[in-house]
Design a protein around this motif. Structure first.
Motif, PDB file in Angstrom:
ATOM      1  N   LEU A  81       0.837  -1.202   0.000  1.00 58.33           N
ATOM      2  CA  LEU A  81       0.000   0.000   0.000  1.00 58.33           C
ATOM      3  C   LEU A  81       0.871   1.251   0.000  1.00 58.33           C
ATOM      4  CD1 LEU A  81      -2.733  -0.998   2.625  1.00 58.33           C
ATOM      5  CD2 LEU A  81      -3.079  -0.732   0.165  1.00 58.33           C
ATOM      6  N   ALA A  82       1.929   1.223   0.802  1.00 56.48           N
ATOM      7  CA  ALA A  82       2.826   2.377   0.889  1.00 56.48           C
ATOM      8  C   ALA A  82       3.520   2.635  -0.448  1.00 56.48           C
ATOM      9  CB  ALA A  82       3.862   2.154   1.989  1.00 56.48           C
ATOM     10  N   VAL A  83       3.980   1.572  -1.097  1.00 57.26           N
ATOM     11  CA  VAL A  83       4.656   1.721  -2.389  1.00 57.26           C
ATOM     12  C   VAL A  83       3.685   2.251  -3.441  1.00 57.26           C
ATOM     13  CG1 VAL A  83       5.771   0.481  -4.287  1.00 57.26           C
ATOM     14  CG2 VAL A  83       6.412  -0.025  -1.923  1.00 57.26           C
ATOM     15  N   ALA A  84       2.507   1.644  -3.530  1.00 55.63           N
ATOM     16  CA  ALA A  84       1.528   2.066  -4.537  1.00 55.63           C
ATOM     17  C   ALA A  84       1.114   3.521  -4.339  1.00 55.63           C
ATOM     18  CB  ALA A  84       0.303   1.152  -4.488  1.00 55.63           C
ATOM     19  N   ASP A  85       0.905   3.922  -3.091  1.00 53.09           N
ATOM     20  CA  ASP A  85       0.501   5.298  -2.794  1.00 53.09           C
ATOM     21  C   ASP A  85       1.617   6.282  -3.126  1.00 53.09           C
ATOM     22  OD1 ASP A  85       0.347   7.741  -0.888  1.00 53.09           O
ATOM     23  OD2 ASP A  85      -1.664   6.888  -0.746  1.00 53.09           O
ATOM     24  N   SER A  86       2.834   5.982  -2.678  1.00 50.65           N
ATOM     25  CA  SER A  86       3.949   6.914  -2.866  1.00 50.65           C
ATOM     26  C   SER A  86       4.345   7.053  -4.328  1.00 50.65           C
ATOM     27  CB  SER A  86       5.159   6.471  -2.038  1.00 50.65           C
ATOM     28  OG  SER A  86       5.577   5.173  -2.410  1.00 50.65           O
ATOM     29  N   VAL A  87       4.185   5.987  -5.107  1.00 50.29           N
ATOM     30  CA  VAL A  87       4.479   6.052  -6.542  1.00 50.29           C
ATOM     31  C   VAL A  87       3.338   6.728  -7.287  1.00 50.29           C
ATOM     32  CG1 VAL A  87       4.825   4.690  -8.642  1.00 50.29           C
ATOM     33  CG2 VAL A  87       5.992   4.038  -6.534  1.00 50.29           C
ATOM     34  N   GLY A  88       2.113   6.343  -6.965  1.00 49.15           N
ATOM     35  CA  GLY A  88       0.951   6.875  -7.666  1.00 49.15           C
ATOM     36  C   GLY A  88       0.836   8.382  -7.585  1.00 49.15           C
ATOM     37  N   ARG A  89       1.170   8.950  -6.434  1.00 55.14           N
ATOM     38  CA  ARG A  89       1.023  10.400  -6.254  1.00 55.14           C
ATOM     39  C   ARG A  89       2.051  11.199  -7.051  1.00 55.14           C
ATOM     40  NH1 ARG A  89       4.010  12.873  -2.348  1.00 55.14           N
ATOM     41  NH2 ARG A  89       2.237  14.074  -1.551  1.00 55.14           N
ATOM     42  N   LEU A  90       3.089  10.525  -7.568  1.00 54.17           N
ATOM     43  CA  LEU A  90       4.101  11.210  -8.373  1.00 54.17           C
ATOM     44  C   LEU A  90       3.707  11.318  -9.845  1.00 54.17           C
ATOM     45  CD1 LEU A  90       7.400   9.599  -6.986  1.00 54.17           C
ATOM     46  CD2 LEU A  90       6.341  11.763  -6.326  1.00 54.17           C
ATOM     47  N   LEU A  91       2.671  10.611 -10.245  1.00 57.51           N
ATOM     48  CA  LEU A  91       2.291  10.599 -11.655  1.00 57.51           C
ATOM     49  C   LEU A  91       1.624  11.913 -12.048  1.00 57.51           C
ATOM     50  CD1 LEU A  91       0.823   6.987 -11.813  1.00 57.51           C
ATOM     51  CD2 LEU A  91       3.122   7.734 -12.462  1.00 57.51           C
ATOM     52  N   PRO A  92       1.916  12.413 -13.243  1.00 53.94           N
ATOM     53  CA  PRO A  92       1.314  13.670 -13.704  1.00 53.94           C
ATOM     54  C   PRO A  92      -0.210  13.624 -13.637  1.00 53.94           C
ATOM     55  CG  PRO A  92       3.063  12.978 -15.189  1.00 53.94           C
ATOM     56  CD  PRO A  92       2.841  11.835 -14.242  1.00 53.94           C
TER      57      PRO A  92
END
Length: 242
Positions: A148-159
């Motif tokens: 969950l932490a990885v998906a959230d932290s990566v997802g929020r960086l997407l344009p």
């Protein structure tokens, strides 16, 4: 669009978390897609069993390689690929950080594998896993929380997921520094006032104040980060100010 596939024993619980708030909105708007795959759906056991006792003895049960392998291959086939970059959330992995999040955000697809019980059969790791990631030097009951932490932290960086790029470029760990402190209304709370500079309307003074506070916070709270950071000439001057 980034596609994240998560292999887990608890897909409904994970979907409930990532389907909300900022990441949930990003999914609805089509900036990323996250699919959850129930590992039990890929076992040949009539009892939907995915674990067994470890060879050599020891406490706990171990997730079997075959159900994981079948799930992994099914996802790769679903995406039309021979192999997809695969990450196992493991206490033995490299400690996760913002640099890794930024790297993963450049991919078009990756798989997160959530172990459970005592772990997973090493043969699946050797066969399918490209890297292991840990949240830190501690042990959890499963890989779902790290995933969950990885998906959230990566997802929020997407344009498009956040309103503006500055929402994350000004944050802690983006440039090697911790973030400056934040304040909102009221101006005085419990006798504590908002710093006057933030009420001044002078954008240059505010920028310098925030930079100095970020420098001071990093030096005081994270000496390990400070040791790796190289201050600019302006940074040195700001730190010399009273």
């Amino acid at each position: 669009m980034l596609q994240i596939d998560i292999l887990t024993l608890f897909p409904d619980s994970m979907a409930a978390v990532l389907g909300e708030s900022i990441i949930g909105n990003g999914i609805k708007k089509g900036y990323l897609s996250i699919d959850f795959h129930q590992i039990r759906d890929y076992t040949l056991s009539k009892q939907a069993r995915v674990d067994d006792a470890p060879y050599g003895g020891g406490m706990g049960m171990l997730m079997q390689a075959d159900p994981l392998y079948r799930a992994h291959k099914a996802v790769c086939k679903m995406r039309g690929k021979e192999h997809i970059h695969t990450i196992y959330l493991s206490a033995q992995g490299q400690v996760y950080n913002q640099k890794t999040a930024r790297r993963l955000a450049t991919l078009d697809n990756f798989i997160l594998v959530c172990g459970h019980y005592e772990g997973i059969d090493q043969r699946f790791i050797d066969e399918c896993v490209d890297e292991e990631i840990s949240l830190g030097d501690f042990v959890l009951t499963g890989g779902e929380i790290p995933a969950l932490a990885v998906a959230d932290s990566v997802g929020r960086l997407l344009p498009g997921v956040l309103a503006d790029e500055s929402c994350f470029t000004d944050e802690s760990h983006w440039s090697g520094l911790l973030e400056y402190p934040h304040f909102t209304r009221p101006e005085v709370w419990n006798g504590r006032a908002v710093p006057e500079v933030l009420l001044s309307g002078n954008h240059e003074k505010i920028r310098k104040w925030r930079r100095r506070e970020a420098l001071l916070a990093t030096r005081a709270k994270r000496p390990d980060l400070w040791a790796k950071f190289t201050p600019t000439k302006e940074d040195v001057k700001l730190l010399e100010e009273e």
